[in-house]
Every structure is written in C-alpha cells, then in structure tokens.
Enzyme design. Sequence first.
Site, PDB file in Angstrom:
ATOM      1  N   GLN A   9      -1.472   1.459   0.490  1.00  0.00           N
ATOM      2  CA  GLN A   9      -0.805   1.068   1.903  1.00  0.00           C
ATOM      3  C   GLN A   9       0.609   0.045   1.361  1.00  0.00           C
ATOM      4  O   GLN A   9       0.434  -1.013   0.785  1.00  0.00           O
ATOM      5  CB  GLN A   9      -1.607   0.223   3.106  1.00  0.00           C
ATOM      6  CG  GLN A   9      -2.705   0.884   3.463  1.00  0.00           C
ATOM      7  CD  GLN A   9      -2.251   2.166   4.676  1.00  0.00           C
ATOM      8  OE1 GLN A   9      -1.099   2.197   4.811  1.00  0.00           O
ATOM      9  NE2 GLN A   9      -2.900   3.232   4.693  1.00  0.00           N
ATOM     10  N   GLU A  57     -12.482  11.965  -2.091  1.00  0.00           N
ATOM     11  CA  GLU A  57     -11.355  11.822  -2.432  1.00  0.00           C
ATOM     12  C   GLU A  57     -10.891  12.798  -3.433  1.00  0.00           C
ATOM     13  O   GLU A  57     -11.850  13.146  -4.473  1.00  0.00           O
ATOM     14  CB  GLU A  57     -10.927  10.574  -2.980  1.00  0.00           C
ATOM     15  CG  GLU A  57      -9.686  10.498  -3.558  1.00  0.00           C
ATOM     16  CD  GLU A  57      -8.503  10.754  -2.594  1.00  0.00           C
ATOM     17  OE1 GLU A  57      -7.525  11.496  -3.061  1.00  0.00           O
ATOM     18  OE2 GLU A  57      -8.527  10.193  -1.433  1.00  0.00           O
ATOM     19  N   CYS A  65      -1.740   8.187  10.416  1.00  0.00           N
ATOM     20  CA  CYS A  65      -0.284   7.735  10.294  1.00  0.00           C
ATOM     21  C   CYS A  65       0.723   8.544  10.860  1.00  0.00           C
ATOM     22  O   CYS A  65       1.838   8.364  10.849  1.00  0.00           O
ATOM     23  CB  CYS A  65       0.044   7.597   8.868  1.00  0.00           C
ATOM     24  SG  CYS A  65       0.096   8.946   7.853  1.00  0.00           S
TER      25      CYS A  65
END
Length: 453
Positions: free
Chosen positions: A273, A329, A409
């Site tokens: 981030q 992931e 986001c």
Amino acid sequence: MAEPRRPRRPSPRARGARRPASGPTGPGGPAAPAADEPVVELDVERVAHGGVFVAHHDGRVVFVPDAIPGERVRARITDRRHDRFWRAETLEVLEASPDRQEHVWAEASVDRAPERRAGGAEFGHIRIDRQRALKSEVLRDALRRFGGVEHDVEVQEIDPAFAPGVSADGTGWRTRVRLQVAEDGTVGPYAARSHTVVPVASVPLAVASLDELAPLSSRFPGARAVDLVAPSVGEPALVVVDVERMPRRGPRPTITERVGDRTFVLDRDGFWQVHRGAAATLTRAVQDAVDPALFDPRAANLDLYGGVGLLAAAVGDRFGDAVRITTVEADTRATEHAGANLAEWVGSRAVTARVDRFLDELADAATAAERARLRDATVVLDPPRSGAGRAVVDRLAELHPRQLVYVACDPVALARDVGLLRERGYGLDEVVAFDLFPNTHHVEAVARLTAIV
C-alpha cells in the site's frame, strides 16, 4: 510504524512560482486550440467516476477534468468520437467554486497548458474536505447504480496516529513514486491522460524523504523510469529501472515494512500500500469488519489476492494463534514472502495460484467435510482495480462462506461485484471508506457481505 520526518515545505522557488487559478501564463499557458477542437463554455454539474466532472453542451454529456461542481469553465473539446458523450479539457475557470484552492502541486495547476499539467494529483485544486465529499458521492452513486443498494457511506480521513508526518492538506503521504524518463533522459511524471513526461520541481504528494531524494534535475538516458521507495523500516532508495520488472529468478532486493508490532518482508518492487498509513488503516478496518459471531477459527478461512500476507495477519492477530487461514496470490515471490511472514501460525498456508483457478479446484475437489468448513468460513478478498469479477463471484457463491470482507480500490468494481453477490444470496451489511489517496480521485473501501440463509 517508524515515524518519518515531517514533510519539508519546499520554498516557492522549488515548488514553482504561485500564480492565479486561471488565465494565460505566457509560454506555459494554454496553447491555442486546433481548428477542429472547438472551445466552449461549460457549467459543471457533478462529479463522475474517474476524476472527471459532468457538464452538458448542446444536449450531450461532456466529461471535463480540473473543475468543481458549480463552476463555469472555458474548455476545449478533445474527443468527439462517441455519440453519447464528449471529452474536454479545462482551459480557464470563469466562475470559481468557493472550494477551489491553489493547487497543492504547482505543475498540475489549471493555469498551465493541459499538455504540461503533471498527472497524479487531479483533485489537488479542491479543498480536502470537499474532495472527500465528492469521493463519497461517487461511491454512493456506484453502489446505487451498479450494486442496487442505497448505502450512506462517507469517506473518512485516516487516523493521524497511523500516518505521522502526513500533512492536513493531503500532501506528504506517498511512500512509492515512479518518475518516467523521456527520450532525452529527463525525468518527471506523465502529463495527465498522456505519456508525455513533464519536468517538475517537486513531488509534494511524496513523503519528505522521497521529496528530498527525487533526482528532478538529473538525466537518465536509456532508462525506462526511476523508482523512489521509502519503506517504514530502513533508508529510502532510488532505483533506476532499465526493464519493466526485475528478473524472476535469482536474488532480488527486499524491504521490510512495519505495521504496529508486526513486520512484513517483500520484494522492493513488490506490491505494498502506497500511503504511509494505509496498511495500518486496512488492518484495523478488516479486523473491525469481520463479524465475530460468524467467525470460526477452525473453518477453511481464506485470504484471496493475499499479497505478502497483510490481511491474513490482520485476521490472525484479531482472533488468535488457532486461526486456520489460507492466503492465495498469483505472484510466486509474494507467496513465498507470505509463507515466511505468517510462519508463526500453524494453521496458516500460502498458496501460489490464480484466485479463479484456486476456487475452481477447491470446489471440484472438496469433500463433504471440506465443503462444510468452507461454508463456515470467512473470506477476505482484496482484488485488483478491476474487481473480483463474475467467475470468482460465482465460485464463492457456490462455496457459500458465511461472510465476505471485500477490500476495494475502485468504487464501480466494488459495486458491480456487490450486485453480483446480492443476486447470488449475499447481503451487504456495511461499507466503510478511507481517503488513502488524498488529492487524487481514488478511494479505498472495505465492505462486509454475509450469506442470507
């Protein structure tokens, strides 16, 4: 987190001379419009997704940046390819909103020619509280139009304790900055909505250490970009990028980030981030979003699009060492780091896989007992800007976990996925939103959806 130095206030010379909010500025002022690009006056009505604003001309919608609802602007029409809407660029503010301020980045100001305005701070001309109100409007509108729900969400300022050194005007927060390199080796950001490199005298959204480190007057012939990285542990780094990414094999530089009392190791060019206080903010937001009455530490809990394990760790820290959680992931290196970062939990597992394929295999191979553990599960997902999408939503709905905590986001992507999930038996319980990208149009939201039994 380690406390960074307070942002250095560049002198007016470093930041660029201050100028009025509109009007020509000689060589740097608005260029004469091309003959086929008409100039019109527009009354700006409201904000739209993507950092632009809505006006009308001759019955057609016109999207225009660098404006504020309630203003009247002089604008050049730049794109008339669509029947339903046109695109324009603001040349001059004729009637300014009381919410207009001197741009926080002189090189992005409306008084510069559009092709010379630095990109990346498209809301910097708007007072910070109005910025948050506009982002709230975009999020609420997206949830209503694409998600089919009315939800009164307000974009919040993050807790200052999570971001020491970040200024109240929304500058001094970026811990990662990419400077593009032009053919002649000069560096700078791209101009807004283009790939033209704009030389600048400062990078005011960056944390102070990067603002000082930025080689804005240097040249890097032959390079693609220059990356500036300021981890919360250790010294900032300047990295000259000759290729798009580092080689996948062999040693790669790593950095350490601290969130509260916990540290995370990741590749220096890996995802983290970008706001100084974002990781701590999202950690707490995810912890708060999980309904403890629905959480089962022994269930097959999942952290999808898990990166290096930040949000899996948030769940583990909230509910204890007995938590079972698998983080998924697609990036192999990130998964390797996640495994190490979560090693203290016996019940943690890090899997390298595309999320859609992982869920496909999980659904196809699950035994009855495993399906029961999945139905009792909490799933945290933090997809890319495009959202989770129909395939992932379909599989999640089939597996039917008790609750989903969705970190987003992009308001429209979140709303679309909320709409899909509602059609498949999930209700939206809550949404919170945070201003993790001040002086830009971006916003981060965390939503909880629960299965309707």
